[in-house]
Write an enzyme that holds these catalytic residues in place. Structure first.
Site, PDB file in Angstrom:
ATOM      1  N   ARG A 176       0.812  -1.214   0.000  1.00  0.00           N
ATOM      2  CA  ARG A 176       0.000   0.000   0.000  1.00  0.00           C
ATOM      3  C   ARG A 176       0.850   1.270   0.000  1.00  0.00           C
ATOM      4  NH1 ARG A 176      -3.182  -3.016   3.769  1.00  0.00           N
ATOM      5  NH2 ARG A 176      -2.264  -1.900   5.529  1.00  0.00           N
ATOM      6  N   ARG A 180       9.010   5.955  -5.009  1.00  0.00           N
ATOM      7  CA  ARG A 180       9.121   6.708  -6.255  1.00  0.00           C
ATOM      8  C   ARG A 180      10.559   7.182  -6.469  1.00  0.00           C
ATOM      9  NH1 ARG A 180       4.391   9.582  -3.909  1.00  0.00           N
ATOM     10  NH2 ARG A 180       2.522   8.502  -4.650  1.00  0.00           N
ATOM     11  N   ARG A 253      -5.867  -3.922  15.677  1.00  0.00           N
ATOM     12  CA  ARG A 253      -5.178  -2.854  16.382  1.00  0.00           C
ATOM     13  C   ARG A 253      -6.144  -1.681  16.502  1.00  0.00           C
ATOM     14  NH1 ARG A 253      -1.002  -3.855  19.405  1.00  0.00           N
ATOM     15  NH2 ARG A 253       0.120  -1.924  18.927  1.00  0.00           N
ATOM     16  N   ARG A 283       2.549   8.749  15.432  1.00  0.00           N
ATOM     17  CA  ARG A 283       2.505   9.951  14.607  1.00  0.00           C
ATOM     18  C   ARG A 283       1.796  11.077  15.352  1.00  0.00           C
ATOM     19  NH1 ARG A 283      -1.988   8.502   9.868  1.00  0.00           N
ATOM     20  NH2 ARG A 283      -3.649   7.797  11.265  1.00  0.00           N
ATOM     21  N   GLU A 304      -0.717  10.104  18.469  1.00  0.00           N
ATOM     22  CA  GLU A 304      -1.456   8.858  18.246  1.00  0.00           C
ATOM     23  C   GLU A 304      -0.644   7.664  18.745  1.00  0.00           C
ATOM     24  OE1 GLU A 304      -2.748   6.274  14.378  1.00  0.00           O
ATOM     25  OE2 GLU A 304      -3.399   8.383  14.403  1.00  0.00           O
ATOM     26  N   TYR A 352      -8.840  -4.856   5.202  1.00  0.00           N
ATOM     27  CA  TYR A 352      -8.440  -3.452   5.251  1.00  0.00           C
ATOM     28  C   TYR A 352      -9.044  -2.765   4.040  1.00  0.00           C
ATOM     29  CZ  TYR A 352      -5.709   0.759   5.852  1.00  0.00           C
ATOM     30  OH  TYR A 352      -5.345   2.060   6.056  1.00  0.00           O
ATOM     31  N   ASP A 354     -10.254   1.093   2.443  1.00  0.00           N
ATOM     32  CA  ASP A 354     -10.311   2.543   2.533  1.00  0.00           C
ATOM     33  C   ASP A 354     -11.739   3.007   2.274  1.00  0.00           C
ATOM     34  OD1 ASP A 354      -7.635   3.172   3.161  1.00  0.00           O
ATOM     35  OD2 ASP A 354      -7.036   2.835   1.077  1.00  0.00           O
TER      36      ASP A 354
END
Length: 374
Positions: A176, A180, A253, A283, A304, A352, A354
């Site tokens: 995911r 680049r 989680r 984060r 978090e 999972y 989105d």
């Protein structure tokens, strides 16, 4: 007695489904929606912070991204979306890097001035090509990025996020996150990216705004002999909860947040990851940066923390370890004997997903049901 349809869950799955059924079924049914929380929108819930006026993503940052124009047009038909590019930063050993891994990250980390080809060749030499079929998250990372980048940006963060060694996680998790060999620091590759001007909760509220929909918050679904009253039940809660955990609990989680408020701008970016293992949080997100079209004198930010989900926690991320998949298979077998009950969404399918994938799935489920019952 006229039967109605029950939808369990007032997040995107339940809201899209309720909206489609209430507006498109020719033979109108009463659509009843239950959610055990006291608000709609599930983990996408947004609301104004009373102290700062900032629009808060109550359960962590949500940036909408998709390459499916049908889904993009669909969500924009309820609340207009503002363009938003998610540019994540990462802290490792006192340095701030650009994420996902891109040409700037590579040059900064190795102290080089590579061009794209040179960087690709360099990473190719770092990569462990002896791993031909990566079986774990760790093998996947080392196979394509090498040990140095893996240890810096993935090992500590992943261990904190998932609560286990990366060797225990499936290789698919890493797929995911793109790598680049240019300076593109857009976290996503999708064509359409944005955040709703009025927040995600405004979208869900509009979806439920129909005379045929009866929304009941603070109401938990438990299977009972009274289920026969409903023509069909669409369940978007945890699948193991639906079956009373008879085959065991699936592992997730969850995350908790530590709220802070200050004047001005705290970190200058919406999200900064903390990759060092000895930093307890994963984060920090500063929510005023998710609405750059707004101006606020004060700011609110959240540290978090990731932890294992207990009975009283809200599940976020399905772990899908080998033991979980064995338990899931038993619940999947149980489903085959059920009639007039459908399962959809992240928790009910233990995948999972989105937001755009949840919406796409809900539209497909609605299409299928309507085609059979109109």
């Amino acid at each position: 007695m006229e039967k109605s349809i029950l939808i369990v869950g007032a997040g995107f799955s339940g809201a899209v489904l309720a909206h489609e059924l209430s507006t498109r079924l020719h033979n109108k049914r009463k659509i009843v929606v239950w959610d055990e929380r006291n608000h709609v929108a599930g983990n996408c819930h947004t609301q104004r912070d009373p102290d700062t006026g900032v629009m808060i993503h109550e359960y962590g940052p949500h940036i909408f991204h998709t390459s499916n124009k049908k889904v993009w047009d669909y969500v924009n038909s309820f609340v207009p979306f503002e363009p938003f590019v998610n540019r994540v930063k990462a802290v490792f050993q006192g340095q701030i890097y650009s994420m996902p891994i891109n040409l700037h990250t590579i040059n900064q980390f190795f102290g080089k001035t590579f061009n794209p080809k040179e960087a690709a060749d360099w990473i190719g030499k770092q990569a462990d090509t002896s791993i031909t079929e990566p079986k774990s998250f760790e093998e996947q990372a080392i196979r394509f990025l090498g040990k140095s980048i893996y240890k810096a940006f993935f090992y500590g963060y992943t261990k904190k996020q998932w609560g286990c060694e990366p060797t225990e996680l499936p290789a698919s998790i890493l797929k995911r996150l793109p790598v680049r060999f240019n300076y593109n620091d857009n976290y996503y590759n999708d064509v359409y990216q944005g955040i709703p001007r009025d927040g995600y909760t405004a979208i869900i509220e509009k979806m439920f705004r129909h005379d045929n929909i009866k929304l009941e918050l603070g109401k938990k679904y438990i299977r009972s002999e009274e289920d026969y009253r409903y023509e069909h039940i669409f369940f978007s809660g945890p699948i193991d909860q639906f079956f009373g955990y008879k085959h065991g609990r699936l592992s997730y989680r969850t995350v908790t947040f530590e709220r802070h408020e200050t004047e001005g701008d705290f970190q200058g970016n919406p999200v900064i990851n903390y990759c060092d293992e000895d930093v307890p949080y994963t984060r920090i997100h500063e929510h005023k940066h998710f609405t750059p079209w707004e101006t606020h004198e004060k700011t609110v930010f959240f540290k978090e923390f990731s932890k294992e989900t207990t009975e009283t926690d809200i599940p976020y991320y399905p772990k899908r370890l080998s033991g979980d998949m064995e338990i899931l298979q038993k619940y999947e077998e149980e489903k085959k004997s059920l009639e007039n009950i459908s399962f959809l969404g992240r928790l009910a399918t233990y995948r999972y997903l989105d937001m755009h994938q949840v919406i796409e799935e809900a539209l497909e489920v609605a299409d299928s049901y309507i085609s059979q019952h109109n």
